[in-house]
Write a protein that holds these residues in place. Structure first.
Motif, PDB file in Angstrom:
ATOM      1  N   ARG A 248     -15.048 -22.241  15.956  1.00  0.00           N
ATOM      2  CA  ARG A 248     -15.677 -21.750  17.177  1.00  0.00           C
ATOM      3  C   ARG A 248     -15.185 -20.335  17.473  1.00  0.00           C
ATOM      4  O   ARG A 248     -14.543 -20.056  18.474  1.00  0.00           O
ATOM      5  CB  ARG A 248     -15.339 -22.686  18.346  1.00  0.00           C
ATOM      6  N   ALA A 249     -15.507 -19.420  16.554  1.00  0.00           N
ATOM      7  CA  ALA A 249     -15.122 -18.021  16.676  1.00  0.00           C
ATOM      8  C   ALA A 249     -15.995 -17.207  15.731  1.00  0.00           C
ATOM      9  O   ALA A 249     -16.545 -17.754  14.767  1.00  0.00           O
ATOM     10  CB  ALA A 249     -13.644 -17.831  16.346  1.00  0.00           C
ATOM     11  N   PRO A 250     -16.141 -15.909  15.985  1.00  0.00           N
ATOM     12  CA  PRO A 250     -16.957 -15.075  15.097  1.00  0.00           C
ATOM     13  C   PRO A 250     -16.434 -15.078  13.665  1.00  0.00           C
ATOM     14  O   PRO A 250     -15.228 -15.232  13.428  1.00  0.00           O
ATOM     15  CB  PRO A 250     -16.843 -13.673  15.720  1.00  0.00           C
ATOM     16  N   ALA A 251     -17.324 -14.890  12.717  1.00  0.00           N
ATOM     17  CA  ALA A 251     -16.961 -14.927  11.296  1.00  0.00           C
ATOM     18  C   ALA A 251     -15.917 -13.871  10.960  1.00  0.00           C
ATOM     19  O   ALA A 251     -14.984 -14.132  10.183  1.00  0.00           O
ATOM     20  CB  ALA A 251     -18.205 -14.734  10.432  1.00  0.00           C
ATOM     21  N   SER A 260      -7.863 -14.957   1.392  1.00  0.00           N
ATOM     22  CA  SER A 260      -9.116 -14.714   0.667  1.00  0.00           C
ATOM     23  C   SER A 260      -9.436 -15.832  -0.310  1.00  0.00           C
ATOM     24  O   SER A 260     -10.595 -16.042  -0.663  1.00  0.00           O
ATOM     25  CB  SER A 260      -9.039 -13.379  -0.082  1.00  0.00           C
ATOM     26  N   THR A 261      -8.404 -16.578  -0.745  1.00  0.00           N
ATOM     27  CA  THR A 261      -8.633 -17.687  -1.678  1.00  0.00           C
ATOM     28  C   THR A 261      -9.437 -18.810  -1.038  1.00  0.00           C
ATOM     29  O   THR A 261     -10.002 -19.648  -1.734  1.00  0.00           O
ATOM     30  CB  THR A 261      -7.295 -18.247  -2.187  1.00  0.00           C
ATOM     31  N   LEU A 262      -9.498 -18.857   0.302  1.00  0.00           N
ATOM     32  CA  LEU A 262     -10.259 -19.899   0.993  1.00  0.00           C
ATOM     33  C   LEU A 262     -11.634 -19.427   1.450  1.00  0.00           C
ATOM     34  O   LEU A 262     -12.481 -20.241   1.792  1.00  0.00           O
ATOM     35  CB  LEU A 262      -9.483 -20.398   2.225  1.00  0.00           C
ATOM     36  N   GLY A 263     -11.853 -18.123   1.474  1.00  0.00           N
ATOM     37  CA  GLY A 263     -13.111 -17.582   2.006  1.00  0.00           C
ATOM     38  C   GLY A 263     -14.183 -17.534   0.941  1.00  0.00           C
ATOM     39  O   GLY A 263     -13.990 -17.974  -0.183  1.00  0.00           O
ATOM     40  N   PRO A 264     -15.364 -16.971   1.279  1.00  0.00           N
ATOM     41  CA  PRO A 264     -15.695 -16.415   2.597  1.00  0.00           C
ATOM     42  C   PRO A 264     -16.292 -17.464   3.534  1.00  0.00           C
ATOM     43  O   PRO A 264     -16.702 -18.531   3.097  1.00  0.00           O
ATOM     44  CB  PRO A 264     -16.742 -15.357   2.248  1.00  0.00           C
ATOM     45  N   VAL A 265     -16.339 -17.104   4.827  1.00  0.00           N
ATOM     46  CA  VAL A 265     -16.967 -17.994   5.800  1.00  0.00           C
ATOM     47  C   VAL A 265     -18.412 -17.558   6.009  1.00  0.00           C
ATOM     48  O   VAL A 265     -18.775 -16.416   5.754  1.00  0.00           O
ATOM     49  CB  VAL A 265     -16.195 -17.985   7.140  1.00  0.00           C
ATOM     50  N   GLU A 266     -19.209 -18.487   6.499  1.00  0.00           N
ATOM     51  CA  GLU A 266     -20.651 -18.250   6.673  1.00  0.00           C
ATOM     52  C   GLU A 266     -20.984 -18.255   8.176  1.00  0.00           C
ATOM     53  O   GLU A 266     -20.754 -19.267   8.861  1.00  0.00           O
ATOM     54  CB  GLU A 266     -21.409 -19.368   5.957  1.00  0.00           C
ATOM     55  N   PRO A 267     -21.461 -17.139   8.730  1.00  0.00           N
ATOM     56  CA  PRO A 267     -21.789 -17.113  10.160  1.00  0.00           C
ATOM     57  C   PRO A 267     -22.876 -18.141  10.483  1.00  0.00           C
ATOM     58  O   PRO A 267     -23.863 -18.274   9.762  1.00  0.00           O
ATOM     59  CB  PRO A 267     -22.312 -15.688  10.384  1.00  0.00           C
ATOM     60  N   CYS A 273     -18.825 -20.078  12.950  1.00  0.00           N
ATOM     61  CA  CYS A 273     -19.015 -19.884  11.515  1.00  0.00           C
ATOM     62  C   CYS A 273     -18.553 -21.143  10.789  1.00  0.00           C
ATOM     63  O   CYS A 273     -17.904 -22.013  11.388  1.00  0.00           O
ATOM     64  CB  CYS A 273     -18.232 -18.654  11.006  1.00  0.00           C
ATOM     65  N   ARG A 274     -18.888 -21.230   9.513  1.00  0.00           N
ATOM     66  CA  ARG A 274     -18.571 -22.439   8.754  1.00  0.00           C
ATOM     67  C   ARG A 274     -17.965 -22.062   7.410  1.00  0.00           C
ATOM     68  O   ARG A 274     -18.384 -21.093   6.775  1.00  0.00           O
ATOM     69  CB  ARG A 274     -19.840 -23.273   8.543  1.00  0.00           C
ATOM     70  N   LEU A 275     -16.979 -22.839   7.002  1.00  0.00           N
ATOM     71  CA  LEU A 275     -16.307 -22.646   5.721  1.00  0.00           C
ATOM     72  C   LEU A 275     -16.609 -23.839   4.826  1.00  0.00           C
ATOM     73  O   LEU A 275     -16.252 -24.975   5.149  1.00  0.00           O
ATOM     74  CB  LEU A 275     -14.795 -22.505   5.921  1.00  0.00           C
ATOM     75  N   ARG A 276     -17.281 -23.586   3.723  1.00  0.00           N
ATOM     76  CA  ARG A 276     -17.518 -24.612   2.710  1.00  0.00           C
ATOM     77  C   ARG A 276     -16.955 -24.091   1.405  1.00  0.00           C
ATOM     78  O   ARG A 276     -17.484 -23.130   0.828  1.00  0.00           O
ATOM     79  CB  ARG A 276     -19.020 -24.894   2.562  1.00  0.00           C
ATOM     80  N   THR A 277     -15.887 -24.707   0.943  1.00  0.00           N
ATOM     81  CA  THR A 277     -15.224 -24.205  -0.265  1.00  0.00           C
ATOM     82  C   THR A 277     -14.404 -25.307  -0.905  1.00  0.00           C
ATOM     83  O   THR A 277     -14.221 -26.386  -0.322  1.00  0.00           O
ATOM     84  CB  THR A 277     -14.316 -22.996   0.083  1.00  0.00           C
ATOM     85  N   ALA A 278     -13.922 -25.038  -2.101  1.00  0.00           N
ATOM     86  CA  ALA A 278     -13.024 -25.955  -2.802  1.00  0.00           C
ATOM     87  C   ALA A 278     -11.670 -25.278  -2.937  1.00  0.00           C
ATOM     88  O   ALA A 278     -11.593 -24.083  -3.233  1.00  0.00           O
ATOM     89  CB  ALA A 278     -13.575 -26.312  -4.174  1.00  0.00           C
ATOM     90  N   SER A 279     -10.609 -26.031  -2.709  1.00  0.00           N
ATOM     91  CA  SER A 279      -9.257 -25.472  -2.792  1.00  0.00           C
ATOM     92  C   SER A 279      -8.369 -26.401  -3.600  1.00  0.00           C
ATOM     93  O   SER A 279      -8.421 -27.631  -3.442  1.00  0.00           O
ATOM     94  CB  SER A 279      -8.665 -25.284  -1.392  1.00  0.00           C
ATOM     95  N   SER A 280      -7.553 -25.793  -4.464  1.00  0.00           N
ATOM     96  CA  SER A 280      -6.589 -26.579  -5.236  1.00  0.00           C
ATOM     97  C   SER A 280      -5.212 -26.544  -4.585  1.00  0.00           C
ATOM     98  O   SER A 280      -4.244 -27.049  -5.151  1.00  0.00           O
ATOM     99  CB  SER A 280      -6.503 -26.042  -6.674  1.00  0.00           C
TER     100      SER A 280
END
Length: 335
Positions: A248-251, A260-267, A273-280
């Motif tokens: 609940r904040a601007p992208a 940066s290993t978790l980004g980018p976020v999608e406004p 904004c929303r974060l959809r990613t894969a992390s090890s």
């Protein structure tokens, strides 16, 4: 100054100061004639140093940017400042401080006089860094020893402590250092196990370059470069987290606070904004990084991350409640 090589080095050192030097001032500094200065400037140009001259009564010489990076001449204070800065960055695997920075530190420390190495160590030992708590601290000497072995293609011996605490001695052909922004890893060919391995550098101790040279092996077929090999090996040893998070904040706000290993976020709106990613990365580390964004957020998945955050939130609430209860008790039971 009659020693031409020494005079050229002194002249180059002066020109590397970001200013324009009148020929008369250079001649006075070096105790030579203006004609000698002109000849020395020509020698530096022949060596590839782009020295620019301006005419007129206030004209002079200055070193400008060329097509290649010339060797830098540093005084004692400059060398100590750069070494301390590189050590601080390398020791905490700061995002953006990669293997090239560690190689630069290794080169610098190799040529530092003992008196300056002592000053660098004294400054390092007397300084307590304020870290974010999401990475592991590494002795910069360990990093520079490994980087030197990688660059020199020397076999490396070191002690290693695995995740379960098992200690072992390893001999390996170091291939590359990889920085994830929170940790450093060594990609190397393990001589005893006759296979490629990745080692967490914060678990490495007593690194020693044996002096035995080797011809670098090729990574296993289909592995790509060292970073891709590392990513693939981590995914095999640690299940991937498929993250789906709404903030609940601007992208721009969220992106600036996430690695940066978790980004980018999608406004998804003006203030969401929303974060959809894969992390090890570990679930604990991901949970911490999400909390450090410092805004309201909702985790849609994976379920075990939701469960972990719920438990973490409950523990934090209990901790805050216990502290509040102590305050009330100290005030005599009155709010």
């Amino acid at each position: 100054m009659t020693d031409t090589p020494a005079r050229l080095l002194k002249l180059l050192s002066l020109l590397q100061t970001p200013r324009e030097w009148p020929g008369s001032e250079l001649a006075e500094r070096l105790d030579v004639t203006a004609r000698t200065i002109r000849r020395d400037i020509d020698r530096l140009r022949d060596l590839g140093y782009p020295v620019e001259a301006s005419r007129g009564s206030v004209g002079g010489y200055r070193l400008v940017a060329g097509t290649a990076m010339p060797p830098l001449l540093l005084d004692d204070e400059e060398a100590v400042a750069i070494a301390v800065g590189l050590r601080a960055g390398a020791g905490h695997a700061i995002e953006g401080v990669d293997e090239a920075s560690v190689r630069a530190l290794a080169k610098l420390e190799q040529v530092l006089p003992s008196r300056l190495r002592h000053r660098v160590s004294s400054l390092q030992n007397a300084t307590v860094p304020l870290t974010r708590g999401d990475g592991s601290t590494i002795d910069p000497r360990t990093l520079t020893a490994i980087a030197s072995a990688v660059t020199g293609r020397e076999r490396l011996r070191f002690a290693y402590r695995s995740g379960d605490g098992t200690a072992s001695k390893r001999q390996a052909e170091p291939y590359r250092l990889v920085s994830t922004g929170s940790r450093w890893y060594l990609v190397a060919y393990d001589m005893d196990r006759e296979d490629w391995r990745t080692f967490r550098v914060d678990r490495v101790s007593e690194p020693f370059a044996t002096g035995s040279r080797f011809t670098p092996r090729e990574l296993p077929s289909g592995s790509g470069d060292a970073a891709e090999f590392f990513t693939a090996s981590m995914s095999r040893t640690q299940p991937e987290l498929r993250l789906d998070v709404t903030f609940r904040a601007p992208a721009g706000f969220v992106t600036a606070r996430l690695p940066s290993t978790l980004g980018p976020v999608e406004p998804t709106g003006e203030r969401s904004c929303r974060l959809r990613t894969a992390s090890s990365d570990s679930m604990e580390w991901v949970a911490l990084r999400l909390a450090l964004v410092d805004c309201e957020f909702e985790v849609h998945g994976p379920p075990h991350l939701v469960e972990h955050l719920s438990g973490l939130g409950a523990r934090l609430t209990r901790a805050a409640s216990a502290d509040r209860g102590a305050e009330v008790k100290a005030a005599g039971g009155h709010e």
